[in-house]
Write a protein that holds these residues in place. Structure first.
Motif, short mmCIF file in Angstrom:
data_model
loop_
_atom_site.label_atom_id
_atom_site.label_comp_id
_atom_site.label_asym_id
_atom_site.label_seq_id
_atom_site.Cartn_x
_atom_site.Cartn_y
_atom_site.Cartn_z
N LYS A 37 51.07 45.35 32.71
CA LYS A 37 50.88 44.25 31.96
C LYS A 37 50.39 43.03 32.33
O LYS A 37 49.95 42.13 31.56
CB LYS A 37 52.17 43.86 31.10
CG LYS A 37 52.53 45.16 30.18
CD LYS A 37 53.76 44.78 29.35
CE LYS A 37 54.37 46.04 28.58
NZ LYS A 37 55.68 45.97 28.44
N LYS A 73 42.55 49.53 35.82
CA LYS A 73 41.59 48.27 35.57
C LYS A 73 41.86 47.30 36.46
O LYS A 73 40.95 46.52 36.69
CB LYS A 73 42.45 47.81 34.16
CG LYS A 73 41.94 46.36 33.69
CD LYS A 73 42.00 46.29 32.22
CE LYS A 73 41.47 44.82 31.91
NZ LYS A 73 41.73 44.31 30.73
N GLU A 121 39.78 31.33 42.72
CA GLU A 121 40.77 30.22 42.79
C GLU A 121 40.19 28.94 42.51
O GLU A 121 40.87 28.07 41.87
CB GLU A 121 41.34 30.03 44.31
CG GLU A 121 42.30 31.22 44.77
CD GLU A 121 41.57 32.52 45.32
OE1 GLU A 121 40.28 32.56 44.97
OE2 GLU A 121 42.39 33.33 45.84
N ILE A 144 49.81 33.74 38.56
CA ILE A 144 49.62 32.28 38.31
C ILE A 144 50.86 31.64 37.72
O ILE A 144 50.99 30.28 37.76
CB ILE A 144 48.42 32.11 37.55
CG1 ILE A 144 46.89 32.62 38.30
CG2 ILE A 144 47.92 30.64 37.00
CD1 ILE A 144 45.70 33.05 37.53
N LYS A 145 51.29 32.53 36.75
CA LYS A 145 52.55 31.87 35.90
C LYS A 145 53.61 31.63 36.80
O LYS A 145 54.40 30.76 36.62
CB LYS A 145 52.97 33.02 34.85
CG LYS A 145 52.00 33.20 33.77
CD LYS A 145 52.08 34.16 33.09
CE LYS A 145 50.91 34.60 31.99
NZ LYS A 145 50.85 35.89 31.43
N ALA A 161 47.35 36.18 43.01
CA ALA A 161 48.63 35.83 42.81
C ALA A 161 49.21 35.40 41.51
O ALA A 161 48.19 35.19 40.73
CB ALA A 161 48.80 34.55 43.92
N GLY A 200 44.37 30.81 49.56
CA GLY A 200 45.34 30.75 50.48
C GLY A 200 45.74 31.87 51.30
O GLY A 200 46.68 31.71 52.23
N GLY A 206 44.09 36.66 45.52
CA GLY A 206 45.14 37.41 46.29
C GLY A 206 44.90 38.79 46.32
O GLY A 206 45.10 39.42 47.47
N ALA A 258 44.88 41.31 40.34
CA ALA A 258 44.38 40.07 39.75
C ALA A 258 44.59 38.75 40.46
O ALA A 258 44.61 37.77 39.85
CB ALA A 258 44.54 39.94 38.21
N GLU A 268 42.15 39.41 48.69
CA GLU A 268 42.49 38.98 50.22
C GLU A 268 43.65 40.29 50.45
O GLU A 268 43.46 40.38 51.76
CB GLU A 268 43.27 37.70 49.98
CG GLU A 268 42.40 36.46 49.75
CD GLU A 268 43.09 35.29 49.39
OE1 GLU A 268 43.95 35.28 48.47
OE2 GLU A 268 42.86 34.16 50.13
C1 LIG Z 1 46.53 34.42 46.66
C2 LIG Z 1 45.88 32.80 46.40
C3 LIG Z 1 46.51 31.94 47.30
O1 LIG Z 1 44.57 32.84 46.73
C4 LIG Z 1 45.77 32.40 45.10
C5 LIG Z 1 45.37 33.40 43.76
O2 LIG Z 1 45.19 34.63 44.11
S1 LIG Z 1 45.28 32.58 42.35
C6 LIG Z 1 44.83 34.02 41.47
C7 LIG Z 1 43.36 34.10 41.26
N1 LIG Z 1 43.06 35.34 40.16
C8 LIG Z 1 42.51 34.82 39.03
O3 LIG Z 1 42.24 33.67 38.95
C9 LIG Z 1 42.36 35.87 38.02
C10 LIG Z 1 43.09 35.53 36.78
N2 LIG Z 1 42.85 36.75 35.80
C11 LIG Z 1 41.58 36.70 35.14
O4 LIG Z 1 40.85 35.81 35.18
C12 LIG Z 1 41.45 37.65 33.98
O5 LIG Z 1 43.06 38.08 33.59
C13 LIG Z 1 40.84 39.06 34.21
C14 LIG Z 1 39.33 38.46 34.61
C15 LIG Z 1 41.35 39.68 35.59
C16 LIG Z 1 40.93 40.05 32.95
O6 LIG Z 1 40.59 39.62 31.97
P1 LIG Z 1 41.06 40.31 30.50
O7 LIG Z 1 40.54 41.61 30.74
O8 LIG Z 1 40.83 39.43 29.49
O9 LIG Z 1 42.68 40.29 30.77
P2 LIG Z 1 43.62 39.15 30.52
O10 LIG Z 1 44.27 39.21 29.02
O11 LIG Z 1 43.29 38.05 31.06
O12 LIG Z 1 45.15 39.72 31.29
C17 LIG Z 1 45.87 40.57 30.72
C18 LIG Z 1 47.31 40.02 31.23
O13 LIG Z 1 47.53 39.95 32.63
C19 LIG Z 1 47.76 38.65 32.93
N3 LIG Z 1 47.28 38.27 34.17
C20 LIG Z 1 46.10 38.35 34.65
N4 LIG Z 1 45.82 37.80 35.97
C21 LIG Z 1 46.95 37.36 36.24
C22 LIG Z 1 47.20 36.44 37.28
N5 LIG Z 1 46.67 36.32 38.30
N6 LIG Z 1 48.57 36.02 37.25
C23 LIG Z 1 49.51 35.99 36.31
N7 LIG Z 1 49.11 36.83 35.13
C24 LIG Z 1 47.81 37.50 34.99
C25 LIG Z 1 47.16 37.86 31.77
O14 LIG Z 1 47.93 36.54 31.62
C26 LIG Z 1 47.44 38.63 30.61
O15 LIG Z 1 48.80 38.58 30.33
P3 LIG Z 1 49.41 38.00 28.82
O16 LIG Z 1 49.07 36.50 29.20
O17 LIG Z 1 48.65 38.55 27.78
O18 LIG Z 1 50.77 38.07 28.75
#
Ligand SMILES: CC(C)(O)CC(=O)SCCNC(=O)CCNC(=O)[C@H](O)C(C)(C)COP(=O)(O)OP(=O)(O)OC[C@H]1O[C@@H](n2cnc3c(N)ncnc32)[C@H](O)[C@@H]1OP(=O)(O)O
Length: 258
Positions: free
Chosen positions: A23, A59, A132, A67-68, A65, A140, A109, A63, A112
């Motif tokens: 999810k 899929k 990021e 974020i929440k 770390a 990070g 992440g 995606a 990474e």
């Molecule tokens: C490790 C470090 C230090 O380097 C830091 C990081 O990793 S920061 C995180 C970097 N990643 C991102 O910014 C990617 C975030 N996600 C997206 O951009 C999109 O979800 C997508 C392009 C991968 C896919 O888009 P889509 O198909 O439209 O699906 P969504 O509706 O956006 O996502 C479904 C569901 O998953 C939750 N989700 C996705 N990614 C994350 C995440 N990284 N953290 C927490 N939750 C994530 C998203 O919120 C959706 O859930 P609901 O909100 O519907 O409950």
């Protein structure tokens, strides 16, 4: 430890670890990373396992770390916890080969984590990125360092500064992944590849992994010297005799890890 965010199976001397938070597109929260670290330590210690595969879903490999979970943290929190903690780097401490089998998103992440593995097999659906920058932060867990070593400064700089994703074809062309396979064959192909490695002489495998990794950390002359010493050391194993005897006797070698 009971796992809630990963599934571990054993197949043909291979530990197959699936990230399993569908999810949240396998967003890497602290519970998942703790479980992954635990599973990796156990697989590394298991004498019946010769190689490890980490995969996600169709899929998303992951995606990034979570974020929440990260959002409310302050500077003091992340600095005190040393977030990204050493649990994130558990995969880099594993001595057996680890293959990342990536389908769909491998972002932040997730990218990474894949790059910390020994090599990446990509499905034709794979998308890599370090987005990021769009969150007001930066990678990070190695995104500015490992990605630059894989694809060179120009591409790594562009991806890190713009958050652009790279598809599987570009990732293969630029050396981020070893090869591309059809998405519906990815896991089977990764397990078959890992199983092929698991059939080889384990100390030769371990020493080879160590020597290739040395290429990233030292000069060419030092690296070549290290390689030669490791090569010499393998002549102390029974598997060296078995491998060379088998060649001369025109049979398949039966390595015993001795
Ligand atoms: C490790 C470090 C230090 O380097 C830091 C990081 O990793 S920061 C995180 C970097 N990643 C991102 O910014 C990617 C975030 N996600 C997206 O951009 C999109 O979800 C997508 C392009 C991968 C896919 O888009 P889509 O198909 O439209 O699906 P969504 O509706 O956006 O996502 C479904 C569901 O998953 C939750 N989700 C996705 N990614 C994350 C995440 N990284 N953290 C927490 N939750 C994530 C998203 O919120 C959706 O859930 P609901 O909100 O519907 O409950």
């Amino acid at each position: 430890m009971a796992y809630e965010n990963i599934i571990v199976e054993k197949r043909e001397h291979v530990a197959l670890i699936r990230l399993n938070r569908p999810k949240a597109l396998n967003a890497l929260n602290s519970a998942l990373m703790r479980e992954l670290g635990d599973a990796l330590v156990k697989a590394d210690a298991d004498e019946d396992v010769g190689a490890i595969v980490i995969t996600g879903s169709e899929k998303a490999f992951a995606a990034g770390a979570d974020i929440k979970e990260m959002r409310p943290k302050s500077f003091v929190d992340v600095y005190r916890e040393d977030f990204i903690t050493s649990e994130w780097e558990a995969v880099t401490r594993v001595r057996k080969p680890v293959i990342a089998a990536v389908a769909g998103y491998a972002l932040g992440g997730g990218c990474e984590l894949a790059m910390m593995c020994d090599f990446i097999l990509a499905a034709d659906t794979a998308k890599f990125g370090q987005p990021e920058i769009n969150l007001g932060v930066m990678p990070g867990a190695g995104g500015t360092q490992r990605l630059t070593r894989f694809v060179g400064k120009s591409t790594a700089m562009e991806m890190n500064l713009t958050g652009r994703f790279m598809d599987a074809a570009e990732a293969e062309r630029k050396g981020l992944v070893s090869r591309i396979v059809p998405a519906d064959e990815l896991v089977e192909e990764a397990v078959a590849t890992a199983s092929k490695i698991a059939d080889k002489a384990p100390y030769a495998v371990m020493a080879t992994k160590e020597a290739v990794n040395r290429a990233y950390e030292t000069t060419l002359a030092e690296g070549v010297r290290f390689e030669r010493r490791m090569f010499h050391a393998l002549f102390a194993t029974e598997d060296q005799k078995e491998g060379m005897d088998a060649f001369v006797e025109k049979r398949t070698a039966q390595f015993r890890g001795q």
